[in-house]
Design an enzyme around this catalytic site. Structure first.
Site, short mmCIF file in Angstrom:
data_model
loop_
_atom_site.label_atom_id
_atom_site.label_comp_id
_atom_site.label_asym_id
_atom_site.label_seq_id
_atom_site.Cartn_x
_atom_site.Cartn_y
_atom_site.Cartn_z
N GLY A 1 0.78 -1.25 0.00
CA GLY A 1 0.00 0.00 0.00
C GLY A 1 0.80 1.28 0.00
CG ASP B 1 -8.81 0.70 9.05
OD1 ASP B 1 -9.63 1.43 9.62
OD2 ASP B 1 -9.16 -0.29 8.37
CG ASP C 1 -5.47 -3.60 -2.10
OD1 ASP C 1 -5.10 -3.11 -1.01
OD2 ASP C 1 -5.84 -4.79 -2.22
CD GLU D 1 0.80 0.73 6.54
OE1 GLU D 1 0.98 0.79 5.32
OE2 GLU D 1 0.48 -0.32 7.13
CG ASP D 2 -1.58 1.80 2.98
OD1 ASP D 2 -1.38 1.48 4.17
OD2 ASP D 2 -2.12 1.02 2.17
NE ARG E 1 -1.87 -3.07 -4.28
CZ ARG E 1 -2.04 -3.25 -2.96
NH1 ARG E 1 -2.02 -2.21 -2.16
NH2 ARG E 1 -2.23 -4.46 -2.46
P1 IMP Z 1 -4.89 -1.83 10.09
O1 IMP Z 1 -4.00 -2.95 10.58
O2 IMP Z 1 -6.34 -2.16 10.29
O3 IMP Z 1 -4.53 -0.47 10.66
O4 IMP Z 1 -4.80 -1.79 8.53
C1 IMP Z 1 -3.66 -1.58 7.87
C2 IMP Z 1 -3.75 -2.00 6.42
O5 IMP Z 1 -5.07 -2.33 6.00
C3 IMP Z 1 -3.35 -0.84 5.55
O6 IMP Z 1 -1.96 -0.81 5.38
C4 IMP Z 1 -4.09 -1.11 4.27
O7 IMP Z 1 -3.34 -1.95 3.42
C5 IMP Z 1 -5.34 -1.83 4.70
N1 IMP Z 1 -6.51 -0.90 4.78
C6 IMP Z 1 -7.08 -0.38 5.87
N2 IMP Z 1 -8.10 0.43 5.58
C7 IMP Z 1 -8.18 0.44 4.23
C8 IMP Z 1 -9.04 1.11 3.28
O8 IMP Z 1 -9.95 1.90 3.61
N3 IMP Z 1 -8.79 0.86 1.97
C9 IMP Z 1 -7.79 0.02 1.54
N4 IMP Z 1 -6.97 -0.62 2.38
C10 IMP Z 1 -7.16 -0.41 3.71
MG MG Z 2 -4.28 -3.64 1.40
#
Ligand code: IMP
Ligand code: MG
Length: 179
Positions: A44, A103, A159, A99-100, A165
């Site tokens: 990402g 979340d 994605d 990081e992208d 992407r």
């Molecule tokens: P986390 O562990 O839930 O914080 O998520 C991290 C990863 O989930 C990110 O690096 C993204 O690759 C993916 N992700 C989380 N939210 C989104 C979204 O809204 N769209 C696309 N990918 C997401």
């Molecule tokens: Mg992803």
């Protein structure tokens, strides 16, 4: 066409560029005299990393890790697996995780703990997007580009099932495409 799948633009190319410029300037200022190592989390972060690195006016190294936590769904499974580790030692380095999106925070809290174990001089988190509504882990980012509302977004590296992407902006897909 790709564009026809987008119901709504959340952040335009101009908004993203302004955010990346600002974060690049913050890092340039905060790391003056240092040589930070930027650690991009694949896949990402690849677009953000490419743009951000060019806004940091310092000597810096770039490396990448790959993790998988999501499968092809739209919400986290809670498990983080490292599929590619760093190629270099980070002992006594100034490391910035790039990081992208932050979340649930599951990925970054895991990675932060994992990399802390290698005893870098400093370890910070830089995320293009912060989605605070869905936080499950106690993790925060030191640098945030844009704060986004709840809802699954794509583009600029993000994605859905590996697609979108390459969109130059960030948007929400038409709801029927998520099923
Ligand atoms: P986390 O562990 O839930 O914080 O998520 C991290 C990863 O989930 C990110 O690096 C993204 O690759 C993916 N992700 C989380 N939210 C989104 C979204 O809204 N769209 C696309 N990918 C997401
Ligand atoms: Mg992803």
């Amino acid at each position: 066409m790709l564009e026809n799948d987008i119901a709504q633009i959340v952040f335009s190319e101009e908004e993203i560029k302004a955010a990346v410029d600002r974060v690049g300037a913050e890092i340039t200022r905060d790391y003056a005299g240092k040589k930070p190592l930027l650690v991009g989390i694949l896949k990402g972060s690849f677009v953000f990393m490419a743009d951000l690195a060019r806004r940091i006016e310092l000597y810096c190294d770039v490396d990448f890790m790959a993790v998988s936590s999501y499968g092809n769904g739209t919400s986290t499974t809670g498990a983080v697996r490292i599929t590619k580790d760093l190629n270099q030692d980070i002992f006594e380095r100034d490391v910035i995780i790039v990081e992208d999106i932050l979340d649930s925070g599951v990925t970054l809290s895991y990675l932060k703990q994992y990399l802390e174990g290698r005893r870098p001089s400093s370890l910070k988190i830089c995320t293009l997007l912060d989605k605070p509504a869905r936080r499950r882990s106690n993790v925060y980012a030191d640098y945030v580009g844009l704060t986004c509302p709840d809802g699954f977004i794509v583009g600029y590296g993000l994605d859905f099932a590996e697609k979108y992407r390459n969109l130059p902006y960030i948007g929400i897909l038409r709801p029927e495409l998520y099923s």
